[in-house]
Write a protein that holds these residues in place. Structure first.
Motif, PDB file in Angstrom:
ATOM      1  N   VAL A 311      24.864  22.510  46.453  1.00  0.00           N
ATOM      2  CA  VAL A 311      24.735  23.176  47.412  1.00  0.00           C
ATOM      3  C   VAL A 311      26.665  22.522  46.429  1.00  0.00           C
ATOM      4  O   VAL A 311      27.835  23.474  46.995  1.00  0.00           O
ATOM      5  N   ALA A 312      26.299  21.644  45.784  1.00  0.00           N
ATOM      6  CA  ALA A 312      27.573  21.421  45.305  1.00  0.00           C
ATOM      7  C   ALA A 312      28.834  21.615  44.399  1.00  0.00           C
ATOM      8  O   ALA A 312      28.584  22.407  43.386  1.00  0.00           O
ATOM      9  N   GLY A 313      29.986  22.969  44.978  1.00  0.00           N
ATOM     10  CA  GLY A 313      30.136  23.566  44.035  1.00  0.00           C
ATOM     11  C   GLY A 313      30.224  24.650  43.929  1.00  0.00           C
ATOM     12  O   GLY A 313      30.394  25.592  43.759  1.00  0.00           O
ATOM     13  N   THR A 314      28.763  24.744  44.982  1.00  0.00           N
ATOM     14  CA  THR A 314      28.758  26.569  45.384  1.00  0.00           C
ATOM     15  C   THR A 314      29.819  27.261  46.054  1.00  0.00           C
ATOM     16  O   THR A 314      29.719  26.964  47.192  1.00  0.00           O
ATOM     17  N   PRO A 315      30.331  28.504  45.927  1.00  0.00           N
ATOM     18  CA  PRO A 315      30.953  29.520  46.400  1.00  0.00           C
ATOM     19  C   PRO A 315      29.821  29.288  48.060  1.00  0.00           C
ATOM     20  O   PRO A 315      28.598  30.065  47.789  1.00  0.00           O
ATOM     21  N   TYR A 316      30.761  28.927  48.995  1.00  0.00           N
ATOM     22  CA  TYR A 316      29.629  29.348  50.360  1.00  0.00           C
ATOM     23  C   TYR A 316      29.454  30.970  50.727  1.00  0.00           C
ATOM     24  O   TYR A 316      28.020  31.164  50.582  1.00  0.00           O
ATOM     25  N   ALA A 317      30.048  32.103  49.522  1.00  0.00           N
ATOM     26  CA  ALA A 317      29.582  33.743  49.849  1.00  0.00           C
ATOM     27  C   ALA A 317      27.967  33.497  49.052  1.00  0.00           C
ATOM     28  O   ALA A 317      27.609  34.299  49.146  1.00  0.00           O
ATOM     29  N   GLU A 318      27.558  32.360  48.003  1.00  0.00           N
ATOM     30  CA  GLU A 318      26.461  32.227  47.332  1.00  0.00           C
ATOM     31  C   GLU A 318      25.392  30.928  47.564  1.00  0.00           C
ATOM     32  O   GLU A 318      25.202  30.852  46.978  1.00  0.00           O
ATOM     33  N   MET A 343      31.567  24.952  48.130  1.00  0.00           N
ATOM     34  CA  MET A 343      31.159  24.052  48.978  1.00  0.00           C
ATOM     35  C   MET A 343      31.654  22.890  48.349  1.00  0.00           C
ATOM     36  O   MET A 343      30.915  22.712  47.824  1.00  0.00           O
ATOM     37  N   ASN A 344      31.890  22.007  49.004  1.00  0.00           N
ATOM     38  CA  ASN A 344      32.733  21.175  48.456  1.00  0.00           C
ATOM     39  C   ASN A 344      32.362  19.298  48.787  1.00  0.00           C
ATOM     40  O   ASN A 344      32.264  19.561  50.332  1.00  0.00           O
ATOM     41  N   GLY A 365      32.535  32.325  56.419  1.00  0.00           N
ATOM     42  CA  GLY A 365      31.491  32.674  57.671  1.00  0.00           C
ATOM     43  C   GLY A 365      30.823  31.961  57.975  1.00  0.00           C
ATOM     44  O   GLY A 365      29.441  31.619  58.887  1.00  0.00           O
ATOM     45  N   GLU A 366      31.514  30.808  58.151  1.00  0.00           N
ATOM     46  CA  GLU A 366      30.929  29.012  58.288  1.00  0.00           C
ATOM     47  C   GLU A 366      30.188  28.863  59.345  1.00  0.00           C
ATOM     48  O   GLU A 366      30.821  29.197  59.816  1.00  0.00           O
TER      49      GLU A 366
END
Length: 591
Positions: A311-318, A343-344, A365-366
């Motif tokens: 999760v940490a540092g992953t773009p929400y789109a991915e 996603m921080n 889209g979150e």
């Protein structure tokens, strides 16, 4: 075959097994309904006791709690396992030798008082309903994710399943159902742990994997890597503890003593043929429990490590598929506070807070979280602690059948304990209040009918508590242990080991211990939650640990009152002697 189809198959098959066992072992008498006829084999009873004991808190919530609390979460491991040893050595054999159906039975007879019996019933109902709220919440979480229904609907489905096999089968049906549930839950807990340990460390044994190096050739140990990743996000090191020493001591002690006072666990030792079998079944139960409890720290560490990496540092789109799956059920969420679409994860609310979702979705889209951020807080992710064991196989990318197995195991853990608690409540109403207090001439048929009606009413109340729980699963269960520690344990302990303790002392102690503990927990968790910080607590003792203080209050009040009131009748002294001294010891001493 799709993962969802496998989930339906595994969960459906397990439910069919439980209901089939309940029909096959249907209780035909009050003795079968209350204590399974008193003839259960110690090994079988050990498995049933382990299932009864390893609730949704053990299966679902404990590893999630440790994953986010780190070192501080060890109090739950120490308290719950140590308490079972205390129960096995101090109480179980003596209570079985007493030879009645329930804990209030023992208290009412030992303290020669229907008032003491009634107070014990009130304490038991307080404890059991607090405990069962956590179980029904666990059922709702499992159903909401894996059957794709709202949590409240999941709770209602769970109520229906428990109703069928607890009301129909009584203790006889529950005992053999719990044996099946133990097999399901322990298999479901261990299999993904083996898989994930092998993936993370190359060592398939999770207990050893926790102390191994990460399987990436760096030579970094698992806990060392976890400390580094958390400190980079602003969290304390996983291996550091934030709780004060007195709070750690009190929580551990409250959980230990509470375990030894839990009525739904104690009643399991009335189901074996004799006192020596009670000790044997406690030993077997401890062995079966140790399988899960020694694995939980590894499951927690691997879950947090994989969560951070996923999760940490992953773009929400991915965002990975498991994230959006749980997001639909409101058990994980992301709010893009800085507008970068990433996603921080950082230390602070709402990471460990309560979700409050705003309507609609954000620009990425979150699912939005409406909690106002703390000053300087960069955290954008909320995650419910109770999902970590269930989500762990998905996070690690394990096969669909493992995910389905974990779903069945989570339900087995929650339903097994819920059934035991419901039976204790119904027995307290029908046997201890109706038969032993208000209507001693009631027929066995009508008593059995009353027990089933009481179980039905208890299920309805349990469902409401599951829909509106006062906290997350392990926290709610910790409160139940505090209530048990402060109310029932002292009077059971003094009833076995003190001939001088009388009815006035026992009643005053139970009322004082339960009242003080309930008011303290209620003040900080129900009526004034904003004040629940270490600075506001009495001597820095959290509500989860206050049961130990309540226990001391119970002992002090009981001993003080008994000193200034008449001693028990002589026959009570003989009863205590007969419970404590092995048969034949007096004759041997005489020779």
């Amino acid at each position: 075959m799709s993962t969802q189809t496998l989930i339906y198959l595994f969960v459906g098959a397990s439910f069919a097994l439980y209901i089939g066992i309940a029909i096959w072992t249907r209780a035909g008498s009050t003795k079968e309904f209350y204590v399974a006829g008193g003839g259960v084999n110690p090994v079988v009873n050990g498995m049933a006791t382990a299932a009864d004991w390893m609730s949704a808190a053990s299966f679902l919530s404990m590893a999630g709690l440790i994953a986010f609390s780190g070192y501080d979460g060890s109090v739950y491991l120490m308290g719950w396992t140590g308490g079972f040893v205390m129960l096995a050595l101090l109480l179980a054999p003596y209570l079985r030798k007493f030879g009645q159906f329930t804990v209030p039975d023992f208290i009412g007879t030992r303290y020669y008082s229907s008032v003491a019996r009634t107070v014990a019933v009130v304490c038991l109902i307080f404890i059991s309903f607090t405990y069962i709220a956590g179980q029904m919440r666990g059922v709702g979480i499992v159903f909401s994710r894996f059957l794709d229904v709202p949590i409240n609907t999941g709770v209602i489905i769970g109520m229906g399943i428990v109703f069928i096999y607890s009301v129909l089968g009584g203790m006889k049906g529950i005992t053999y159902t719990q044996v099946a549930q133990f097999c399901v839950l322990i298999f479901a807990y261990m299999v993904p742990a083996f898989f994930i340990s092998a993936l993370v460390t190359g060592n398939p044994i999770p207990q050893l994997g926790l102390g191994s190096t990460v399987n990436d050739g760096s030579g970094t140990f698992v806990l060392q890597r976890l400390d580094e990743s958390l400190q980079m996000m602003g969290f304390p090191a996983y291996t550091d503890g934030a709780k004060s020493r007195i709070d750690v001591f009190c929580i551990t002690a409250a959980l230990m003593v509470g375990t030894a006072g839990l009525p739904h666990v104690i009643v399991r030792f009335f189901t074996v043929p004799k006192a020596s079998d009670a000790r044997k079944s406690a030993g077997w139960a401890l062995l079966f429990i140790a399988l899960l409890y020694t694995t939980a720290p590894a499951v927690a560490a691997f879950a947090r490590l994989n969560f951070n990496g996923s999760v940490a540092g992953t773009p929400y789109a991915e965002a990975p598929g498991w994230f959006t799956n749980w997001e639909r059920n409101g058990l994980i969420a992301f709010t893009d506070r800085n507008g970068d679409g990433v996603m921080n994860v950082a230390n602070g609310d709402p990471f460990t807070g309560t979700p409050a979702f705003a309507p609609g979705v954000g620009p990425s889209g979150e699912r939005l979280v409406s909690n106002p951020p703390l000053p300087g807080n960069a955290n954008e992710v909320y995650v419910d602690k109770d999902i970590m064991v269930l989500a762990n196989p998905e996070i690690a990318g394990l096969p669909g059948w493992v995910i389905a197995l974990v779903a069945a195991g989570g339900l087995a853990a929650a339903l097994s304990t819920a059934a035991g608690l419901l039976l204790v409540i119904s027995t307290a109403v029908s046997h201890d209040l109706l038969k032993s207090t208000f209507r001693p001439n009631i027929s066995e048929k009508n008593e059995l009918r009353a027990a089933r009606i009481a179980a039905t009413c208890a299920i309805l109340v349990a469902g409401v508590l599951g829909i509106y729980p006062p906290g997350w699963v392990a926290q709610v269960v910790a409160f139940a242990f505090g209530l048990a520690a402060s109310s029932l344990f002292p009077v059971i302990f003094m009833g076995i080991f003190s001939k001088r303790m009388n009815k006035e002392g026992a009643i005053a102690g139970m009322v004082a211990g339960l009242s003080v503990t309930f008011l303290y927990i209620g003040w900080f968790k129900l009526w004034n939650p904003d004040a629940s910080t270490a600075d506001d607590w009495f001597l820095g003792i959290s509500p989860e640990g206050f049961g130990f203080v309540g226990m001391l209050v119970n002992f002090a009040v009981a001993l003080l009152v008994s000193r200034f009131t008449p001693p028990p009748p002589p026959e009570i002294g003989r009863l205590v002697e007969s419970i404590r001294v092995p048969r034949g010891a007096g004759e041997a001493h005489a020779h």
